[in-house]
Design a protein around this motif. Structure first.
Motif, mmCIF file in Angstrom:
data_model
loop_
_atom_site.group_PDB
_atom_site.id
_atom_site.type_symbol
_atom_site.label_atom_id
_atom_site.label_comp_id
_atom_site.label_asym_id
_atom_site.label_seq_id
_atom_site.Cartn_x
_atom_site.Cartn_y
_atom_site.Cartn_z
ATOM 1 N N THR A 3 34.824 49.596 37.574
ATOM 2 C CA THR A 3 35.997 49.386 36.710
ATOM 3 C C THR A 3 35.572 49.430 35.255
ATOM 4 O O THR A 3 36.237 50.048 34.416
ATOM 5 N N PHE A 4 34.466 48.764 34.939
ATOM 6 C CA PHE A 4 33.969 48.716 33.562
ATOM 7 C C PHE A 4 33.726 50.136 33.037
ATOM 8 O O PHE A 4 34.202 50.506 31.959
ATOM 9 N N PRO A 103 46.230 50.783 38.636
ATOM 10 C CA PRO A 103 44.757 50.688 38.714
ATOM 11 C C PRO A 103 44.283 49.508 39.565
ATOM 12 O O PRO A 103 43.320 49.644 40.326
ATOM 13 N N LYS A 104 44.976 48.374 39.471
ATOM 14 C CA LYS A 104 44.531 47.216 40.265
ATOM 15 C C LYS A 104 44.715 47.478 41.757
ATOM 16 O O LYS A 104 43.891 47.081 42.574
ATOM 17 N N MET A 105 45.786 48.179 42.097
ATOM 18 C CA MET A 105 45.995 48.510 43.505
ATOM 19 C C MET A 105 44.925 49.503 43.979
ATOM 20 O O MET A 105 44.632 49.592 45.161
ATOM 21 N N ASP A 110 40.420 42.678 36.896
ATOM 22 C CA ASP A 110 40.818 42.245 35.552
ATOM 23 C C ASP A 110 39.608 42.101 34.633
ATOM 24 O O ASP A 110 39.645 42.488 33.470
ATOM 25 N N GLN A 111 38.550 41.529 35.177
ATOM 26 C CA GLN A 111 37.375 41.283 34.322
ATOM 27 C C GLN A 111 36.686 42.597 33.940
ATOM 28 O O GLN A 111 36.166 42.731 32.837
ATOM 29 N N GLY A 112 36.729 43.583 34.856
ATOM 30 C CA GLY A 112 36.154 44.900 34.553
ATOM 31 C C GLY A 112 36.954 45.601 33.461
ATOM 32 O O GLY A 112 36.386 46.240 32.569
ATOM 33 N N ILE A 113 38.290 45.463 33.541
ATOM 34 C CA ILE A 113 39.165 46.065 32.529
ATOM 35 C C ILE A 113 38.853 45.445 31.171
ATOM 36 O O ILE A 113 38.659 46.132 30.168
ATOM 37 N N TYR A 114 38.785 44.122 31.151
ATOM 38 C CA TYR A 114 38.531 43.376 29.906
ATOM 39 C C TYR A 114 37.173 43.767 29.309
ATOM 40 O O TYR A 114 37.063 44.071 28.117
ATOM 41 N N ALA A 115 36.169 43.788 30.166
ATOM 42 C CA ALA A 115 34.816 44.091 29.691
ATOM 43 C C ALA A 115 34.751 45.525 29.142
ATOM 44 O O ALA A 115 34.177 45.767 28.074
ATOM 45 N N GLY A 116 35.362 46.474 29.864
ATOM 46 C CA GLY A 116 35.357 47.870 29.432
ATOM 47 C C GLY A 116 35.988 48.028 28.062
ATOM 48 O O GLY A 116 35.476 48.755 27.202
ATOM 49 N N LEU B 91 37.731 54.309 40.083
ATOM 50 C CA LEU B 91 37.644 52.842 40.179
ATOM 51 C C LEU B 91 36.936 52.419 41.468
ATOM 52 O O LEU B 91 36.492 51.278 41.589
ATOM 53 N N GLU B 92 36.896 53.328 42.444
ATOM 54 C CA GLU B 92 36.108 53.037 43.642
ATOM 55 C C GLU B 92 35.040 54.113 43.814
ATOM 56 O O GLU B 92 33.873 53.866 43.640
#
Lengths: 245, 282
Positions: A3-4, A103-105, A110-116, B91-92
């Motif tokens: 995700t990041f 994207p979450k589905m 959430d933390q990967g999105i935030y960190a990225g 994402l995966e």
């Protein structure tokens, strides 16, 4: 981690395609090129207004150092206001406009999105400000008396940059705790503009506010750099764990 | 596939879901109906873990993959359709083949290099469905997939849902366009004020409210006979017709013919799902 990386790349695409990168870069470069020349000619222009009867050069110190600090003050203030709105959109749109649902589905965290996002902002601002500030330094170097070394200017840029990122970290934290947009803008602006002068009244030897004070590069300045860096990382990690929770 | 038991959710003081019970069977195309604000989106958001429930239970098999299309899917609209789906696979695990297959499935391959901001609403909805299918889910939840679409867009999405069902996906879609449900759903649930008031196979729901209009000059006598007969329920008299509802499945014509009353006209009233919906939700 996926995700990041995906969001880091996505932010880069967003910054380039929605002209955010261009806007920030243009402003930083415009001031980098215009401020030394404005500073150089201002005493001369003023002198012509007084028929040369008053020597403004004695009142206005025009040196590489004053030119450089003047640029850093101006450009960071403008970049901060712009980044405040960009940053709000960057951190809030996912949640408020539900852009994170698909994207979450698909597996985003959430933390990967935030960190990225925050790492990208940190990287892009580091890139833009160092390039533009060195251009400003080089330009001033040829115009003004040389009273600032390149290595000192690098440390001053780092100081401004860290103070800037300290504020962006706060902005991201307020967004992580889902504070209302208006309050985020209000508190962050107050913190950026009003807190440093107030903090100076307390004559703190070491603080983030020390970094934008045109201070001497002494031991306290270096401690302030370290403290601000640590505080920013702590705030960012706090935001990260709030998202993880 | 999924069983929801006594699901409850409150937003501040408003009770949105009130002990909701619902079952989705494998292979269903489940039409999830309800007025605006009935709690449909909240139910879907809870199933997908986007919001937390207050109480209740959602029983689903271990590792069940769920795809979800929100009512108004939001994209990073500076990306092209291809880039967006590729970003989602990243994402995966990056999978270009999968992206191309999905674009083909939702008929967007010819537009895949166009930025999403230039897509029509129908195209965005189809891209949203492709996004919901990105990790090959067993269950696909679609929230109002046809609302705000023109008739052509609606038909395209309906056909796509049927195509997904043929591929073995279980589908639940919420809507208030009842003709869509009547057309393609195998089961239907009607939600009103946070409670599921009807849940059955679509044919059963339709049969349940089947009515007959009977024209006879001896309606008083017929009414007495029918009231004694357990196969019919006399609902009311709507001059000149007596309105009756059969209870259970049997040969209505043959049964009526056996009564000592001359029946001049028999009209089979097949209500639409809309009639049923209005009636039960009222």
């Amino acid at each position: 981690m996926t995700t990041f990386i995906a969001y880091f790349k996505k932010e880069h695409m967003e910054f380039t395609r929605t002209y955010k990168f261009l806007i920030l870069g243009f402003i930083a470069l415009f001031f980098a090129l215009s401020s030394p020349i404005v500073l150089y000619f201002t005493p001369k222009i003023l002198a012509t207004q007084f028929d040369g009867s008053f020597d403004f050069a004695t009142l206005m110190q025009t040196s590489l150092k004053t030119s450089f600090f003047g640029y850093m003050d101006d450009v960071y203030q403008i970049l901060f206001v712009i980044m405040l709105f960009f940053g709000l959109a960057i951190f809030n749109n996912e949640r408020v406009k539900y852009k994170n649902v698909l994207p979450k589905m698909a597996g985003a965290t959430d933390q990967g999105i935030y960190a990225g996002k925050i790492v990208y902002i940190a990287a892009i601002m580091l890139f833009i400000t160092y390039i533009a500030s060195f251009i400003n330094y080089a330009y001033g170097y040829f115009i003004f008396p040389k009273d600032l070394t390149l290595s000192d200017s690098s440390i001053i840029i780092l100081g401004y940059y860290l103070f800037f990122m300290f504020n962006i970290a706060l902005l991201s934290l307020f967004s992580a705790i889902q504070m209302k947009k208006f309050f985020i803008i209000f508190i962050t602006l107050i913190h950026y503009y009003a807190v440093p002068p107030v903090a100076n009244l307390f004559k703190l030897k070491v603080s983030p506010y020390h970094l934008i004070n045109h201070g001497v590069l002494n031991e306290n300045y270096y401690y302030s750099l370290i403290i601000t860096g640590i505080l920013s990382i702590v705030i960012i990690l706090l935001g990260y764990f709030i998202h993880k929770k | 596939m999924i069983t929801i038991r006594n699901l409850t959710k409150k937003f501040q003081d408003k009770l949105v879901l009130n002990n909701l019970n619902l079952t989705i069977e494998p292979g269903d195309i489940y039409g999830f109906l309800g007025k605006n604000g009935a709690g449909k989106t909240t139910t879907l958001n809870i199933i997908t873990n986007l919001i937390e429930k207050d109480s209740g239970e959602i029983v689903k098999p271990e590792g069940l993959k769920i795809g979800y299309l929100p009512e108004s899917p939001q994209f990073y609209d500076y990306m092209t359709g291809y880039e967006y789906l590729y970003f989602l696979t990243a994402l995966e695990k990056k999978d270009k083949e999968k992206v191309l297959q999905l674009l083909e499935l939702v008929d967007l391959k010819t537009h895949m290099k166009k930025p999403i901001k230039f897509y029509s609403r129908g195209m965005q909805q189809r891209l949203g469905i492709a996004a919901a299918l990105i990790h090959d889910p067993d269950l696909v939840l679609l929230d109002e997939p046809t609302s705000a679409l023109d008739p052509q867009g609606r038909v395209a999405v309906m056909n796509l849902i049927q195509k997904l069902s043929q591929q073995g996906k279980t589908i639940l879609f919420s809507t208030h366009i009842l003709s869509d449900v009547e057309r393609i759903c195998t089961r239907v649930g009607i939600l009103s004020e946070g409670v599921l008031i009807i849940e059955d196979k679509i044919n059963a729901v339709m049969t349940d409210v089947l009515q007959y209009k009977i024209l006879t000059e001896q309606h008083e006598i017929l009414k007495e006979i029918l009231e004694e007969n357990k196969n019919f329920e006399v609902t009311h008299y709507e001059p000149p017709y007596l309105i009756v509802k059969p209870i259970g499945i049997f040969d209505v014509f043959k049964t009526l013919a056996s009564f000592p009353v001359e029946i001049k006209e028999l009209i089979h009233v097949k209500p639409s799902l809309e009639d049923i919906f209005v009636k039960v939700v009222k």
